[in-house]
Design a protein around this motif. Structure first.
Motif, PDB file in Angstrom:
ATOM      1  N   VAL A  74       9.851 -37.434  11.222  1.00 37.35           N
ATOM      2  CA  VAL A  74       9.267 -37.856  12.497  1.00 37.35           C
ATOM      3  C   VAL A  74       9.748 -39.256  12.846  1.00 37.35           C
ATOM      4  O   VAL A  74      10.022 -40.068  11.966  1.00 37.35           O
ATOM      5  N   ALA A  75       9.854 -39.531  14.152  1.00 35.73           N
ATOM      6  CA  ALA A  75      10.197 -40.866  14.635  1.00 35.73           C
ATOM      7  C   ALA A  75      11.430 -41.435  13.940  1.00 35.73           C
ATOM      8  O   ALA A  75      11.496 -42.622  13.620  1.00 35.73           O
ATOM      9  N   GLY A  76      12.413 -40.594  13.661  1.00 44.17           N
ATOM     10  CA  GLY A  76      13.660 -41.058  13.057  1.00 44.17           C
ATOM     11  C   GLY A  76      13.599 -41.293  11.565  1.00 44.17           C
ATOM     12  O   GLY A  76      14.538 -41.843  10.991  1.00 44.17           O
ATOM     13  N   GLY A  77      12.510 -40.898  10.902  1.00 42.15           N
ATOM     14  CA  GLY A  77      12.389 -41.128   9.468  1.00 42.15           C
ATOM     15  C   GLY A  77      11.624 -40.004   8.790  1.00 42.15           C
ATOM     16  O   GLY A  77      11.317 -38.979   9.400  1.00 42.15           O
ATOM     17  N   TRP A  78      11.297 -40.212   7.510  1.00 44.92           N
ATOM     18  CA  TRP A  78      10.586 -39.221   6.706  1.00 44.92           C
ATOM     19  C   TRP A  78       9.262 -39.797   6.241  1.00 44.92           C
ATOM     20  O   TRP A  78       9.166 -40.958   5.866  1.00 44.92           O
ATOM     21  N   ARG A  79       8.227 -38.926   6.249  1.00 45.13           N
ATOM     22  CA  ARG A  79       6.913 -39.383   5.797  1.00 45.13           C
ATOM     23  C   ARG A  79       6.073 -38.182   5.372  1.00 45.13           C
ATOM     24  O   ARG A  79       6.242 -37.079   5.880  1.00 45.13           O
ATOM     25  N   TYR A  80       5.151 -38.455   4.442  1.00 45.94           N
ATOM     26  CA  TYR A  80       4.226 -37.410   4.006  1.00 45.94           C
ATOM     27  C   TYR A  80       3.093 -37.237   5.011  1.00 45.94           C
ATOM     28  O   TYR A  80       2.573 -38.212   5.551  1.00 45.94           O
ATOM     29  N   TYR A  81       2.724 -35.970   5.250  1.00 48.29           N
ATOM     30  CA  TYR A  81       1.583 -35.645   6.098  1.00 48.29           C
ATOM     31  C   TYR A  81       0.760 -34.563   5.396  1.00 48.29           C
ATOM     32  O   TYR A  81       1.320 -33.739   4.656  1.00 48.29           O
ATOM     33  N   LEU A 144       0.432 -48.750  20.325  1.00 42.51           N
ATOM     34  CA  LEU A 144       0.732 -47.440  20.893  1.00 42.51           C
ATOM     35  C   LEU A 144       1.549 -47.542  22.178  1.00 42.51           C
ATOM     36  O   LEU A 144       2.257 -46.603  22.549  1.00 42.51           O
ATOM     37  N   LEU A 145       1.450 -48.688  22.854  1.00 42.46           N
ATOM     38  CA  LEU A 145       2.231 -48.952  24.064  1.00 42.46           C
ATOM     39  C   LEU A 145       3.007 -50.243  23.891  1.00 42.46           C
ATOM     40  O   LEU A 145       2.651 -51.101  23.084  1.00 42.46           O
ATOM     41  N   GLU A 146       4.066 -50.399  24.694  1.00 37.70           N
ATOM     42  CA  GLU A 146       4.843 -51.626  24.699  1.00 37.70           C
ATOM     43  C   GLU A 146       5.439 -51.836  26.084  1.00 37.70           C
ATOM     44  O   GLU A 146       5.525 -50.899  26.886  1.00 37.70           O
ATOM     45  N   GLU A 147       5.828 -53.073  26.369  1.00 37.78           N
ATOM     46  CA  GLU A 147       6.458 -53.373  27.655  1.00 37.78           C
ATOM     47  C   GLU A 147       7.864 -52.796  27.682  1.00 37.78           C
ATOM     48  O   GLU A 147       8.564 -52.755  26.661  1.00 37.78           O
ATOM     49  N   ALA A 148       8.277 -52.353  28.863  1.00 37.48           N
ATOM     50  CA  ALA A 148       9.594 -51.720  29.006  1.00 37.48           C
ATOM     51  C   ALA A 148      10.346 -52.282  30.202  1.00 37.48           C
ATOM     52  O   ALA A 148      10.942 -51.549  30.988  1.00 37.48           O
ATOM     53  N   GLY A 149      10.294 -53.600  30.382  1.00 36.24           N
ATOM     54  CA  GLY A 149      11.024 -54.224  31.465  1.00 36.24           C
ATOM     55  C   GLY A 149      10.196 -54.374  32.726  1.00 36.24           C
ATOM     56  O   GLY A 149       8.961 -54.333  32.696  1.00 36.24           O
ATOM     57  N   ARG A 150      10.889 -54.540  33.849  1.00 38.50           N
ATOM     58  CA  ARG A 150      10.230 -54.761  35.136  1.00 38.50           C
ATOM     59  C   ARG A 150      10.623 -53.698  36.149  1.00 38.50           C
ATOM     60  O   ARG A 150      11.746 -53.190  36.136  1.00 38.50           O
ATOM     61  N   ASP A 151       9.694 -53.392  37.034  1.00 35.72           N
ATOM     62  CA  ASP A 151       9.964 -52.473  38.126  1.00 35.72           C
ATOM     63  C   ASP A 151      10.920 -53.141  39.109  1.00 35.72           C
ATOM     64  O   ASP A 151      10.678 -54.263  39.574  1.00 35.72           O
ATOM     65  N   THR A 157       5.356 -55.214  35.612  1.00 39.63           N
ATOM     66  CA  THR A 157       5.712 -54.837  34.248  1.00 39.63           C
ATOM     67  C   THR A 157       5.594 -53.330  34.053  1.00 39.63           C
ATOM     68  O   THR A 157       4.627 -52.710  34.485  1.00 39.63           O
ATOM     69  N   LEU A 158       6.603 -52.753  33.420  1.00 47.50           N
ATOM     70  CA  LEU A 158       6.595 -51.332  33.094  1.00 47.50           C
ATOM     71  C   LEU A 158       6.157 -51.146  31.643  1.00 47.50           C
ATOM     72  O   LEU A 158       6.411 -52.004  30.791  1.00 47.50           O
ATOM     73  N   TYR A 159       5.515 -50.030  31.381  1.00 51.26           N
ATOM     74  CA  TYR A 159       5.027 -49.747  30.029  1.00 51.26           C
ATOM     75  C   TYR A 159       5.512 -48.366  29.572  1.00 51.26           C
ATOM     76  O   TYR A 159       5.733 -47.459  30.370  1.00 51.26           O
ATOM     77  N   ARG A 160       5.652 -48.237  28.246  1.00 53.63           N
ATOM     78  CA  ARG A 160       6.053 -46.971  27.649  1.00 53.63           C
ATOM     79  C   ARG A 160       5.376 -46.829  26.287  1.00 53.63           C
ATOM     80  O   ARG A 160       4.826 -47.799  25.758  1.00 53.63           O
ATOM     81  N   THR A 161       5.422 -45.631  25.733  1.00 54.49           N
ATOM     82  CA  THR A 161       4.862 -45.414  24.405  1.00 54.49           C
ATOM     83  C   THR A 161       5.846 -45.910  23.345  1.00 54.49           C
ATOM     84  O   THR A 161       7.032 -46.084  23.612  1.00 54.49           O
ATOM     85  N   THR A 162       5.362 -46.116  22.147  1.00 52.88           N
ATOM     86  CA  THR A 162       6.166 -46.655  21.056  1.00 52.88           C
ATOM     87  C   THR A 162       6.521 -45.575  20.037  1.00 52.88           C
ATOM     88  O   THR A 162       6.017 -44.445  20.093  1.00 52.88           O
ATOM     89  N   SER A 163       7.372 -45.926  19.077  1.00 50.03           N
ATOM     90  CA  SER A 163       7.688 -45.001  17.982  1.00 50.03           C
ATOM     91  C   SER A 163       6.445 -44.746  17.132  1.00 50.03           C
ATOM     92  O   SER A 163       6.301 -43.680  16.527  1.00 50.03           O
TER      93      SER A 163
END
Length: 229
Positions: A74-81, A144-151, A157-163
């Protein structure tokens, strides 16, 4: 070098290979985030191609034995679930007597961002019909969210979800999010309604004593509620 020395040297080189899988299990067990193959290869001292092969073998082994946990990419890596079929048991153990970490308001706001990102805070408020400033701050502080530049049009400010968001819901990319089409009206209709609503707020005439006129607030205008996480 004697034959005995050559044999000892070969054993010393071959021995670590026998511990590759256990070494990967040990590292993954203490990791607090998904680890990619490059990081794992550096940690256990083996070529990346061998690590990838070992990870796949471990994941297949856990699935075949129906362990209570699984090794997932998940998210570009490996992890136990924990395995999905045991989710009720884990949920009862972890959440019994505790409140959910995110409120309904936070979950709804997170869903809007996830499906419309990158998106401005004002846009999220318009979709939800409430002020989401407090909720957005909570989601940002929890990673869970982060800034993603400007409109480009308004400079907001634009927002998006994180890894970390991908990690928490157990998917590799946003393409794996469930489709909303069966549950929503036509997107063009929604966009048109939002545009009309926003244009109406912008074009509201201002009276001599403020935007609501001399007689105070217009009773026909619905206020935007403030909402907290």
């Amino acid at each position: 070098m004697t034959t005995e020395q050559e044999g000892a040297s070969s054993e010393e080189i071959a021995a670590p290979a026998a511990y590759l899988r256990p070494a990967l299990e040990a590292v993954l067990m203490v990791a607090d985030e998904p680890l990619d193959a490059v990081s794992l290869a550096a940690a256990v001292g083996h070529p990346e191609v061998e690590v990838v092969e070992a990870l796949g073998a471990l994941a297949a082994e856990y699935d075949e034995q129906r362990r209570g946990f699984e090794l997932r990419r998940v998210a570009g890596g490996w992890r136990y679930y924990t395995r999905e079929e045991f989710a009720p048991v884990v949920e009862a153990f972890v959440l019994e007597g505790q409140q959910a970490r995110l409120t309904q308001a936070a979950l709804e706001t997170l869903a809007v961002v996830a499906y419309q990102q990158p998106v401005t805070r004002a846009r999220v408020s318009a979709v939800r019909g409430v002020n989401v400033d407090g909720v957005m701050r909570t989601l940002l502080s929890r990673g869970l969210l982060e800034e993603a530049g400007r409109d480009g049009e308004h400079g907001a400010t634009l927002y998006r979800t994180t890894s970390y968001f991908l990690e928490r819901i157990g998917i590799l990319s946003l393409d794996e999010l469930p489709a909303l089409a069966p549950h929503l009206p036509d997107l063009a209709e929604v966009e048109e309604e939002l545009a009309v609503a926003e244009a109406g707020r912008t074009a509201a005439p201002a009276g001599p004593d403020g935007p609501d006129g001399p007689d105070g607030p217009d009773p026909t205008r619905e206020p935007i509620d403030q909402e907290t996480a």
